[in-house]
Scaffold this active site. Sequence first.
Site, PDB file in Angstrom:
ATOM      1  N   ARG A  59      -0.932  42.253  50.739  1.00 43.03           N
ATOM      2  CA  ARG A  59      -0.208  41.151  50.103  1.00 43.03           C
ATOM      3  C   ARG A  59       0.392  41.546  48.759  1.00 43.03           C
ATOM      4  NH1 ARG A  59      -4.522  39.017  52.743  1.00 43.03           N
ATOM      5  NH2 ARG A  59      -5.811  39.020  50.877  1.00 43.03           N
ATOM      6  N   GLU A  96     -15.088  41.902  47.290  1.00 42.37           N
ATOM      7  CA  GLU A  96     -15.878  40.663  47.352  1.00 42.37           C
ATOM      8  C   GLU A  96     -16.603  40.637  48.714  1.00 42.37           C
ATOM      9  OE1 GLU A  96     -13.491  37.167  47.214  1.00 42.37           O
ATOM     10  OE2 GLU A  96     -15.186  35.832  46.859  1.00 42.37           O
TER      11      GLU A  96
HETATM   12  P1  AMP Z   1     -11.382  42.195  44.515  1.00 43.10           P
HETATM   13  O1  AMP Z   1     -11.361  43.687  44.639  1.00 43.10           O
HETATM   14  O2  AMP Z   1     -12.748  41.623  44.755  1.00 43.10           O
HETATM   15  O3  AMP Z   1     -10.765  41.734  43.222  1.00 43.10           O
HETATM   16  O4  AMP Z   1     -10.498  41.621  45.719  1.00 43.10           O
HETATM   17  C1  AMP Z   1      -9.129  41.542  45.604  1.00 43.10           C
HETATM   18  C2  AMP Z   1      -8.437  41.841  46.889  1.00 43.10           C
HETATM   19  O5  AMP Z   1      -9.055  41.223  48.009  1.00 43.10           O
HETATM   20  C3  AMP Z   1      -7.014  41.344  46.833  1.00 43.10           C
HETATM   21  O6  AMP Z   1      -6.159  42.308  47.428  1.00 43.10           O
HETATM   22  C4  AMP Z   1      -7.050  40.045  47.608  1.00 43.10           C
HETATM   23  O7  AMP Z   1      -5.909  39.934  48.411  1.00 43.10           O
HETATM   24  C5  AMP Z   1      -8.306  40.110  48.451  1.00 43.10           C
HETATM   25  N1  AMP Z   1      -9.182  38.936  48.291  1.00 43.10           N
HETATM   26  C6  AMP Z   1     -10.444  38.950  47.782  1.00 43.10           C
HETATM   27  N2  AMP Z   1     -10.994  37.741  47.769  1.00 43.10           N
HETATM   28  C7  AMP Z   1     -10.052  36.905  48.265  1.00 43.10           C
HETATM   29  C8  AMP Z   1     -10.007  35.489  48.484  1.00 43.10           C
HETATM   30  N3  AMP Z   1     -11.044  34.688  48.195  1.00 43.10           N
HETATM   31  N4  AMP Z   1      -8.869  34.970  48.997  1.00 43.10           N
HETATM   32  C9  AMP Z   1      -7.819  35.764  49.289  1.00 43.10           C
HETATM   33  N5  AMP Z   1      -7.797  37.098  49.104  1.00 43.10           N
HETATM   34  C10 AMP Z   1      -8.902  37.670  48.605  1.00 43.10           C
END
Ligand code: AMP
Length: 171
Positions: A59, A96
Amino acid sequence: MQRLEAYIRNIPDFPEPGIQFKDITPLVKSPAMLRLAVHQLIHPFLGENITAVAGMEARGFIFGSLAAWELGIGFIPLRKPGKLPYDVETMSYDLEYGSASLEVHIDALGKGDRVLLVDDLIATGGTAAASCNLIEKLGAEVVACAFVVELDFLKGREQLTNYYVHSLIHY
Ligand code: AMP
């Protein structure tokens, strides 16, 4: 930003129980909201001599490419492992939900490049921190990180204390 927020759809328990997935597809479907989001993402950096926008698969490609187009500069894809055909640098990180790696072509950026990192959302900050490390491995400078959505309660910003972080919508 309330206008933008109305175009983010919350999907409970996707892709795993307990995750509130922020679906940006209604926003990117709307010509007016897509334009507003991209303009707001780049607005603080118009005078910053950014030389490239980097975005994470998948995205980050949507918002990152449009941000690069608006700034009149090139786009650097940070991709999932095994997708890029030429020599790559790799960085692993925690998500996450689960863990992952990102790759970039070794000649994508270099010394003198001033990079704006763009993704749809920052959660724990692992993806963005790994992306910044990847960009710096190539000798380039990360000027800022810009996100459409920030999940404040996951404190992803704390992974990016060395960088200016710009987010449009906070949950
Ligand atoms: P992080 O590394 O935990 O900051 O996760 C960020 C990445 O995971 C981004 O590329 C987001 O598109 C995706 N992502 C993580 N959590 C979500 C969520 N709750 N909703 C949508 N996309 C998420």
